[in-house]
Design a protein around this motif. Structure first.
Motif, PDB file in Angstrom:
ATOM      1  N   ALA A 337     -19.227  16.137 -13.365  1.00 19.34           N
ATOM      2  CA  ALA A 337     -19.524  17.613 -12.437  1.00 19.34           C
ATOM      3  C   ALA A 337     -20.149  16.895 -11.092  1.00 19.34           C
ATOM      4  CB  ALA A 337     -20.440  18.091 -13.245  1.00 19.34           C
ATOM      5  N   GLY A 338     -19.750  17.508 -10.117  1.00 22.60           N
ATOM      6  CA  GLY A 338     -20.197  17.275  -8.786  1.00 22.60           C
ATOM      7  C   GLY A 338     -19.500  16.027  -8.041  1.00 22.60           C
ATOM      8  N   ASP A 339     -18.791  15.258  -8.639  1.00 20.95           N
ATOM      9  CA  ASP A 339     -17.975  14.182  -7.973  1.00 20.95           C
ATOM     10  C   ASP A 339     -16.785  14.647  -7.220  1.00 20.95           C
ATOM     11  OD1 ASP A 339     -19.346  12.159  -9.342  1.00 20.95           O
ATOM     12  OD2 ASP A 339     -17.933  11.470 -10.706  1.00 20.95           O
ATOM     13  N   VAL A 340     -16.918  14.099  -6.142  1.00 20.96           N
ATOM     14  CA  VAL A 340     -15.814  14.554  -5.098  1.00 20.96           C
ATOM     15  C   VAL A 340     -14.979  13.195  -4.970  1.00 20.96           C
ATOM     16  CG1 VAL A 340     -15.239  14.946  -2.631  1.00 20.96           C
ATOM     17  CG2 VAL A 340     -17.205  15.799  -3.839  1.00 20.96           C
ATOM     18  N   CYS A 341     -13.640  13.245  -4.883  1.00 14.84           N
ATOM     19  CA  CYS A 341     -12.702  12.033  -4.811  1.00 14.84           C
ATOM     20  C   CYS A 341     -11.311  12.747  -4.458  1.00 14.84           C
ATOM     21  CB  CYS A 341     -12.482  11.585  -6.248  1.00 14.84           C
ATOM     22  SG  CYS A 341     -11.578  12.566  -7.441  1.00 14.84           S
ATOM     23  N   ASP A 342     -10.308  11.968  -3.816  1.00 16.11           N
ATOM     24  CA  ASP A 342      -9.275  12.134  -3.194  1.00 16.11           C
ATOM     25  C   ASP A 342      -8.066  12.275  -4.516  1.00 16.11           C
ATOM     26  OD1 ASP A 342     -10.063  11.611  -0.413  1.00 16.11           O
ATOM     27  OD2 ASP A 342     -10.600   9.546  -1.233  1.00 16.11           O
ATOM     28  N   LYS A 343      -8.439  11.554  -5.556  1.00 16.30           N
ATOM     29  CA  LYS A 343      -7.252  11.639  -6.603  1.00 16.30           C
ATOM     30  C   LYS A 343      -7.944  11.358  -7.966  1.00 16.30           C
ATOM     31  CE  LYS A 343      -3.353   9.680  -8.691  1.00 16.30           C
ATOM     32  NZ  LYS A 343      -3.050  10.830  -9.518  1.00 16.30           N
ATOM     33  N   THR A 344      -7.619  12.265  -8.978  1.00 14.67           N
ATOM     34  CA  THR A 344      -8.193  12.172 -10.385  1.00 14.67           C
ATOM     35  C   THR A 344      -7.198  11.406 -11.233  1.00 14.67           C
ATOM     36  OG1 THR A 344      -7.504  14.306 -10.987  1.00 14.67           O
ATOM     37  CG2 THR A 344      -9.734  14.203 -10.414  1.00 14.67           C
ATOM     38  N   GLY A 345      -7.502  10.866 -12.446  1.00  9.28           N
ATOM     39  CA  GLY A 345      -6.601   9.932 -13.192  1.00  9.28           C
ATOM     40  C   GLY A 345      -6.602   8.876 -12.593  1.00  9.28           C
ATOM     41  N   PHE A 346      -5.457   8.135 -12.646  1.00 12.64           N
ATOM     42  CA  PHE A 346      -4.880   6.603 -12.414  1.00 12.64           C
ATOM     43  C   PHE A 346      -4.355   6.883 -11.088  1.00 12.64           C
ATOM     44  CE2 PHE A 346      -5.268   5.988 -17.077  1.00 12.64           C
ATOM     45  CZ  PHE A 346      -6.454   5.367 -17.134  1.00 12.64           C
ATOM     46  N   ILE A 347      -4.251   5.628 -10.386  1.00 12.09           N
ATOM     47  CA  ILE A 347      -3.409   5.494  -9.089  1.00 12.09           C
ATOM     48  C   ILE A 347      -1.961   5.390  -9.516  1.00 12.09           C
ATOM     49  CG2 ILE A 347      -2.806   3.729  -7.344  1.00 12.09           C
ATOM     50  CD1 ILE A 347      -5.690   2.920  -7.410  1.00 12.09           C
ATOM     51  N   ASP A 348      -0.987   6.022  -8.870  1.00 12.88           N
ATOM     52  CA  ASP A 348       0.232   5.903  -9.371  1.00 12.88           C
ATOM     53  C   ASP A 348       1.166   5.878  -8.068  1.00 12.88           C
ATOM     54  OD1 ASP A 348       0.803   8.515  -8.285  1.00 12.88           O
ATOM     55  OD2 ASP A 348       0.421   9.258 -10.260  1.00 12.88           O
ATOM     56  N   LEU A 349       2.632   5.458  -8.132  1.00 14.61           N
ATOM     57  CA  LEU A 349       3.262   5.244  -6.940  1.00 14.61           C
ATOM     58  C   LEU A 349       3.358   6.331  -6.185  1.00 14.61           C
ATOM     59  CD1 LEU A 349       5.171   3.360  -5.160  1.00 14.61           C
ATOM     60  CD2 LEU A 349       6.973   3.847  -6.983  1.00 14.61           C
ATOM     61  N   SER A 350       3.595   7.493  -6.649  1.00  8.97           N
ATOM     62  CA  SER A 350       3.720   8.844  -5.744  1.00  8.97           C
ATOM     63  C   SER A 350       2.399   8.824  -4.705  1.00  8.97           C
ATOM     64  CB  SER A 350       4.112  10.056  -6.373  1.00  8.97           C
ATOM     65  OG  SER A 350       3.049  10.506  -7.220  1.00  8.97           O
ATOM     66  N   TRP A 351       1.316   8.690  -5.412  1.00 12.72           N
ATOM     67  CA  TRP A 351       0.032   8.942  -4.370  1.00 12.72           C
ATOM     68  C   TRP A 351      -0.028   7.756  -3.581  1.00 12.72           C
ATOM     69  CZ3 TRP A 351      -4.917   6.424  -4.511  1.00 12.72           C
ATOM     70  CH2 TRP A 351      -5.821   7.124  -3.851  1.00 12.72           C
ATOM     71  N   LEU A 352       0.425   6.457  -4.047  1.00  5.14           N
ATOM     72  CA  LEU A 352       0.329   5.211  -3.094  1.00  5.14           C
ATOM     73  C   LEU A 352       1.329   5.666  -1.981  1.00  5.14           C
ATOM     74  CD1 LEU A 352       0.477   1.861  -5.182  1.00  5.14           C
ATOM     75  CD2 LEU A 352      -1.448   2.659  -3.479  1.00  5.14           C
ATOM     76  N   ARG A 353       2.464   6.017  -2.054  1.00  2.76           N
ATOM     77  CA  ARG A 353       3.551   6.221  -1.110  1.00  2.76           C
ATOM     78  C   ARG A 353       2.659   7.265   0.141  1.00  2.76           C
ATOM     79  NH1 ARG A 353       9.045   5.576  -2.336  1.00  2.76           N
ATOM     80  NH2 ARG A 353       9.185   5.669  -4.585  1.00  2.76           N
ATOM     81  N   GLU A 354       2.012   8.162  -0.649  1.00  4.93           N
ATOM     82  CA  GLU A 354       1.303   9.168   0.376  1.00  4.93           C
ATOM     83  C   GLU A 354       0.030   8.624   1.310  1.00  4.93           C
ATOM     84  OE1 GLU A 354      -0.273  12.571  -1.824  1.00  4.93           O
ATOM     85  OE2 GLU A 354       1.790  12.635  -2.848  1.00  4.93           O
ATOM     86  N   THR A 355      -0.544   7.486   0.625  1.00  4.01           N
ATOM     87  CA  THR A 355      -1.708   7.056   1.399  1.00  4.01           C
ATOM     88  C   THR A 355      -1.567   6.003   2.273  1.00  4.01           C
ATOM     89  OG1 THR A 355      -2.189   5.856  -0.811  1.00  4.01           O
ATOM     90  CG2 THR A 355      -3.335   8.020  -0.358  1.00  4.01           C
ATOM     91  N   ALA A 356      -0.504   5.192   1.728  1.00  5.29           N
ATOM     92  CA  ALA A 356      -0.299   3.636   2.462  1.00  5.29           C
ATOM     93  C   ALA A 356       1.073   3.577   3.019  1.00  5.29           C
ATOM     94  CB  ALA A 356      -0.486   2.793   1.426  1.00  5.29           C
ATOM     95  N   SER A 357       1.145   2.620   3.746  1.00  4.99           N
ATOM     96  CA  SER A 357       2.822   2.459   4.284  1.00  4.99           C
ATOM     97  C   SER A 357       3.397   1.112   3.725  1.00  4.99           C
ATOM     98  CB  SER A 357       2.681   2.227   5.816  1.00  4.99           C
ATOM     99  OG  SER A 357       3.493   1.192   6.474  1.00  4.99           O
ATOM    100  N   LEU A 358       4.680   1.565   3.419  1.00  8.13           N
ATOM    101  CA  LEU A 358       5.378   0.288   2.581  1.00  8.13           C
ATOM    102  C   LEU A 358       5.307  -1.147   3.246  1.00  8.13           C
ATOM    103  CD1 LEU A 358       7.351  -0.581   0.223  1.00  8.13           C
ATOM    104  CD2 LEU A 358       9.007   0.519   1.748  1.00  8.13           C
ATOM    105  N   VAL A 374      -0.880  -1.369 -10.758  1.00 11.88           N
ATOM    106  CA  VAL A 374      -0.755  -1.412  -9.426  1.00 11.88           C
ATOM    107  C   VAL A 374       0.415  -2.292  -9.124  1.00 11.88           C
ATOM    108  CG1 VAL A 374      -1.752  -2.389  -7.339  1.00 11.88           C
ATOM    109  CG2 VAL A 374      -3.131  -1.168  -8.836  1.00 11.88           C
ATOM    110  N   HIS A 375       0.657  -3.535  -9.880  1.00 11.40           N
ATOM    111  CA  HIS A 375       1.621  -4.449  -9.515  1.00 11.40           C
ATOM    112  C   HIS A 375       2.880  -3.894  -9.858  1.00 11.40           C
ATOM    113  CE1 HIS A 375       3.825  -8.214 -10.295  1.00 11.40           C
ATOM    114  NE2 HIS A 375       3.401  -8.556  -9.054  1.00 11.40           N
ATOM    115  N   GLN A 376       3.079  -3.241 -10.916  1.00 13.56           N
ATOM    116  CA  GLN A 376       4.209  -2.238 -11.417  1.00 13.56           C
ATOM    117  C   GLN A 376       4.791  -1.364 -10.225  1.00 13.56           C
ATOM    118  OE1 GLN A 376       6.197  -3.134 -14.200  1.00 13.56           O
ATOM    119  NE2 GLN A 376       7.517  -1.932 -13.026  1.00 13.56           N
ATOM    120  N   ALA A 377       3.617  -0.606  -9.818  1.00 10.86           N
ATOM    121  CA  ALA A 377       4.034   0.408  -8.634  1.00 10.86           C
ATOM    122  C   ALA A 377       4.355  -0.115  -7.351  1.00 10.86           C
ATOM    123  CB  ALA A 377       2.583   1.157  -8.517  1.00 10.86           C
ATOM    124  N   LEU A 378       3.860  -1.322  -7.142  1.00 13.20           N
ATOM    125  CA  LEU A 378       4.324  -2.065  -5.842  1.00 13.20           C
ATOM    126  C   LEU A 378       5.590  -2.566  -6.025  1.00 13.20           C
ATOM    127  CD1 LEU A 378       0.965  -3.778  -4.644  1.00 13.20           C
ATOM    128  CD2 LEU A 378       1.945  -1.468  -3.876  1.00 13.20           C
TER     129      LEU A 378
END
Ligand SMILES: Cc1cc2nc3c(=O)[nH]c(=O)nc-3n(C[C@H](O)[C@H](O)[C@H](O)COP(=O)(O)OP(=O)(O)OC[C@H]3O[C@@H](n4cnc5c(N)ncnc54)[C@H](O)[C@@H]3O)c2cc1C
Ligand code: HEM
Length: 399
Positions: A337-358, A374-378
């Motif tokens: 409760a009260g935590d602020v973040c950009d994503k909840t759960g685990f890092i996944d490829l679709s979110w990586l695509r939005e945040t970083a450049s290939l 992470v390795h699999q996603a990359l």
């Protein structure tokens, strides 16, 4: 020099030994510790118990044997292991002990299948492999000692400051007890701590990544107290550091080591991804790149279980606010409760695509399942292998 006949025999028996790999190395360690209990001062007992170290060593010996007539092909791997050996203060005289017990274990596990010719070929192969390691490590000892502020083996450091970074991670700022200079390091490298808690029979040695940019007058490590949240049994060294080591206490440290380092020849965007305490080398890299390559775009992604265990939160926030080239993101697995973040759960490829450049250089570090994801996603994204760099906080594994 090995004869062609010996080389052929070694190569043809690698698959046989690989089949029995784990059994041979487990037997080898049992024999070696029975014969040389003093080596329990060097080896990590938890890694032995979990079988990680026997597997890593077995794989390395078989990989080396498969390349026995062109060992230079596996030089990067030998160097990576050599860094760890040098940091642990493994010496040439230790090699025959490993060799004798490894040969005895091969003989015991293979039984009659281990003919005198096979055993002789493997004794010769081990000697060639050991010489390669000893040579690489001799150079590393020389370099570590010859560097300005450098030293050989372990040196005493005073804990100058001890700062809590989160519910489970605490930083230790270390200055040499002799008042001398410290050697430089590359962002991503680690130092190695040797302790002897009163309730332990042996010394225990662990590696800790340097968690600040190089250039200061002290080393900073940031240590997670293992076993504090997951209900697992407590880690020997991390618990000792957290609970018993305070400002003014002395720790024995070996000089910075490691081949997981930031490539600053590159100017393409940089993406640093960390899970939990895996943020330590990433913070060192981040601070360095912001200072040394101010033009370079950086994405810093950190995943933690929740805000309570999120270390260096304010520090990264401040860096983000004061450096337009940096974008930082936080991912909480289970926000409280009260935590602020950009994503909840685990890092996944679709979110990586939005945040970083290939078209970036990627570095990551964290718990094994996190690293695998992470390795699999990359890979799925199509990032070429030469732009993917990672560090294991334990014996090297496969992803
Ligand atoms: C290159 C490198 C860099 C590293 N950098 C960092 C860093 O920056 N910060 C950091 O915190 N760590 C880092 N580590 C990890 C660190 O070296 C130690 O492995 C870590 O601190 C745990 O050591 P320990 O002695 O506390 O735990 P150990 O006693 O080695 O135990 C390891 C694990 O096994 C579990 N365990 C212990 N006993 C048992 C048992 N009987 N049965 C089952 N499980 C058991 C423990 O709970 C613990 O999770 C790094 C490692 C490497 C290789
Ligand atoms: C040619 C012989 C050897 C090979 C191929 C070898 C290989 C390896 C490998 C692959 C690792 C894991 C590296 C990692 O953490 O990623 C390792 C670690 C280690 N090696 Fe060696 N090694 C050899 C000789 C020795 C010797 C002679 C000693 C000392 C007696 C030694 C002591 C250690 C220790 C203490 C570790 C860290 C293990 C731990 O504490 O978990 N090794 N070695």
């Amino acid at each position: 020099m090995l004869t062609q006949e010996t080389i052929d025999l070694i190569k043809s028996t690698v698959p046989v030994l690989e089949v029995h790999g784990k059994e041979i190395t487990t037997t080898f360690y049992q024999m070696m510790f029975d014969n040389h209990p003093e080596l329990l001062n060097i080896f990590n007992h938890a890694n032995q118990r979990e079988g990680k170290q026997p597997t890593a060593l077995a794989n390395a010996v078989y990989a080396a044997a498969a390349h026995i007539d062109h060992l230079e092909d596996i030089l990067p791997v030998v160097k990576q292991i050599g860094h760890k050996h040098r940091a642990l203060n493994i010496l040439p005289e230790h090699y025959p002990i490993v060799g004798e017990n490894l040969l005895a274990a091969i003989q015991k596990v293979l039984g009659d299948a281990a003919t005198p010719a096979i055993l002789d070929a493997w004794a010769q192969a081990y000697s060639v492999i050991a010489d390669a390691f000893i040579g690489v490590e001799a150079e590393m000892y020389r370099e570590a000692e010859a560097a300005p502020g450098g030293w050989r083996g372990f040196r005493s450091f005073v804990v100058d400051r001890k700062i809590k970074e989160s519910a489970v991670i605490t930083s230790f700022y270390l200055k040499p007890q002799d008042g001398g200079a410290i050697s430089e390091y590359l962002p991503g490298q680690y130092i190695t701590v040797r302790v002897k808690p009163d309730d332990q029979n042996y010394t225990h040695i662990r590696h800790y990544s340097l968690s600040a940019a190089p250039g200061g007058d002290c080393y900073r490590i940031s240590v997670k107290r293992e076993g504090s949240v997951e209900g697992k049994s407590e880690g020997v060294v991390s618990t000792y550091l957290h609970d018993r080591i305070n400002e003014g206490d002395i720790l024995e440290i070996s000089a910075p080591a490691g081949s997981f380092t930031l490539d600053m020849e590159k100017t393409m965007p940089l993406v640093l991804i960390s899970g939990g305490v895996g943020l330590t080398p990433m913070v060192s890299m981040l601070e360095t790149v912001l200072k040394e390559q101010p033009e370079r775009k950086v994405t810093f992604i950190h995943a933690a279980v929740n805000g309570e265990v999120h270390a260096m939160k304010e520090h990264i926030k401040q860096l983000d606010a004061s450096h337009p080239q940096l974008k930082s993101y936080v991912c909480y697995e289970k926000p409280a409760a009260g935590d602020v973040c950009d994503k909840t759960g685990f890092i996944d490829l679709s979110w990586l695509r939005e945040t970083a450049s290939l078209e970036s250089d990627f570095y990551f570090c964290g718990p094994l399942p996190f690293m695998r994801a992470v390795h699999q996603a990359l890979n799925d994204w199509g990032v070429p292998a030469e732009r993917i760099h990672y560090e294991f906080f334990g014996p090297a594994d496969t992803l």
